[in-house]
Design an enzyme around this catalytic site. Structure first.
Site, short mmCIF file in Angstrom:
data_model
loop_
_atom_site.label_atom_id
_atom_site.label_comp_id
_atom_site.label_asym_id
_atom_site.label_seq_id
_atom_site.Cartn_x
_atom_site.Cartn_y
_atom_site.Cartn_z
N SER A 53 67.20 10.75 -26.34
CA SER A 53 68.44 10.30 -26.76
C SER A 53 68.60 9.33 -27.78
CB SER A 53 69.43 9.51 -25.74
OG SER A 53 70.43 8.95 -25.83
N TYR A 89 73.45 10.71 -32.27
CA TYR A 89 74.86 10.32 -32.42
C TYR A 89 75.20 9.64 -33.81
CZ TYR A 89 76.17 10.23 -27.57
OH TYR A 89 76.41 10.59 -26.37
N THR A 140 75.18 15.90 -31.14
CA THR A 140 76.26 15.51 -30.16
C THR A 140 77.44 15.42 -30.91
OG1 THR A 140 74.59 14.62 -28.58
CG2 THR A 140 77.23 14.50 -28.08
N LYS A 178 75.07 20.51 -30.09
CA LYS A 178 75.56 20.25 -28.78
C LYS A 178 76.73 20.04 -28.19
CE LYS A 178 73.79 17.49 -24.90
NZ LYS A 178 74.58 16.26 -24.67
N HIS A 231 78.76 17.59 -21.85
CA HIS A 231 78.18 16.33 -21.67
C HIS A 231 78.07 15.84 -20.22
CE1 HIS A 231 78.00 12.79 -24.45
NE2 HIS A 231 77.38 12.24 -23.47
C1 GLV Z 1 75.64 9.10 -23.07
O1 GLV Z 1 75.51 9.89 -23.83
C2 GLV Z 1 76.67 9.07 -22.06
O2 GLV Z 1 77.38 10.13 -21.87
O3 GLV Z 1 76.76 8.01 -21.32
#
Ligand code: GLV
Length: 367
Positions: A106, A129, A155, A230, A254
């Site tokens: 991540s 991100y 994402t 994604k 998500h």
């Molecule tokens: C991070 O991507 C979350 O969903 O907290």
């Protein structure tokens, strides 16, 4: 107690972790309808196993973006893994390598891309991100490339953070002994306490809400790494992903943490698979807890699945050994499902091996 399935790790993690941390990992958005549905929907898909096929040898290996993996089960990006265990993402990286599969780190990891690389060889993807400061994005992508990461997982479902009420109540913040290591030294490195979920405030301040399809093109100008998009759950967007030149799609909601009342990913999968017409691979995450779930996703056209929470909970329970065990259990369950369905290889898993509620009503299960 002997652990015999992936779900059991969640019980241990709930007992072991501070409430703020467990709630952050476990929560979905708002009514958490999609959170339940991501699991429940798998139970509406039933098998049509074939018999009297020689299954004395089963091969679960496959490829993801051309990389050989021991099984179509990979690790999804989840944030801040050192809240679960002191070794955090480093333990996850080692467990993934040992299992011969891919780990996705991540952007909000508590370990950096360089630290992950230092754990040894392994195929890794980097989840991105896109923050407002594009120079930060460029530097980060370059660092991921240099650290040997093989793909960018972009994402696209988080222009703002979903409303996770437990995080609001708990005033979620990153414990002060930890940093978002990819951003160390920048104000993006900390998630402070606010009058809200600290992460929701962080996203509002830092994540670029204006992100659009042209940025998917832009990303291709700053990196040669393949890009997986994604957060796609409709045919319309799946077609746009292909047009934008991305390397693949991850059907994801998500982990039900963003927009509540979207369908379970296993329900959205076939729509996306049909729309991309085989031009790019389609992957799925969300609610995968059993080898049977993996088989169902593959039968409906996925090239592989990613797991998120099972990694966090097993990491919390038993560090690297816990994550290894989760990967082993899912592998073994998938292999058994294949044997009992008459499939000797991943390629032999077909649409005809499952029946869904939207198939021929004379065959479909009564609901
Ligand atoms: C991070 O991507 C979350 O969903 O907290």
């Amino acid at each position: 107690m002997e652990i015999t399935n992936v779900m059991e790790y969640e019980t241990i993690a709930r007992e072991k972790l501070p409430k703020m941390v467990y709630d952050y990992y476990a929560s979905g958005a708002e009514d958490q309808w999609t959170l339940q549905e991501n699991r429940n929907a798998f139970s509406r898909i039933l098998f049509r196993p074939r018999i009297l096929i020689d299954v004395s040898s089963i091969d679960t290996t496959t490829t993801t973006l051309g990389f050989k993996v021991s099984m179509p089960i990979m690790i999804a990006p989840t944030a801040m893994q050192k809240m679960a265990h002191p070794e955090g993402e480093l333990a996850t990286a080692r467990a993934a390598s040992a299992a011969g599969t891919i780990m996705t780190l991540s952007s909000w990891g508590t370990s950096s891309v360089e630290e992950i690389a230092s754990t040894g060889p392994g195929i890794r993807f980097f989840q991105l991100y896109v923050c407002k400061d594009r120079n930060v994005v460029i530097q980060l992508v370059k660092r991921a490339e240099r650290a040997g990461f093989k793909a960018i997982v972009l994402t696209v479902d988080t222009p703002r953070l979903g409303r996770r009420e437990a995080d609001i109540k708990n005033r979620f913040a990153l414990p002060s002994n930890l940093t978002l290591k990819n951003f160390e030294g920048l104000d993006l490195g900390k998630i402070d306490r606010t009058n809200d979920s600290g992460l929701a405030s962080y996203v509002a301040d830092q994540v670029d809400q204006s992100l659009s399809w042209k940025d998917v093109k832009w990303l291709q100008t700053i990196t040669r790494l393949p890009i997986l998009v994604k957060g796609v759950i409709t045919a319309e967007d799946a077609r746009l992903v292909v047009q934008a030149g991305a390397a693949g799609v991850i059907v994801s909601n998500h982990g039900a943490r963003q927009l509540d009342y979207v369908p379970a990913t296993i329900m959205s999968l076939e729509e996306v698979v049909k729309a991309v017409q085989g031009k790019v691979p389609v992957f799925l995450d969300g609610g995968v807890r059993r080898g049977t779930d993996v088989f169902k996703a593959l039968a409906l056209g996925a090239s592989g699945v990613f797991i998120g929470r099972p990694v966090l909970f097993s990491l919390a329970a038993d560090g690297e050994a816990g994550v290894r065990k989760v990967l082993q259990m899912l592998h073994d369950e998938l292999e058994l499902t294949m044997a009992l369905s008459g499939c000797r290889s991943i390629k032999e898993i077909t649409r005809a091996h499952v029946v869904t509620p939207w198939d021929n009503p004379h065959v479909a299960p009564r609901l």
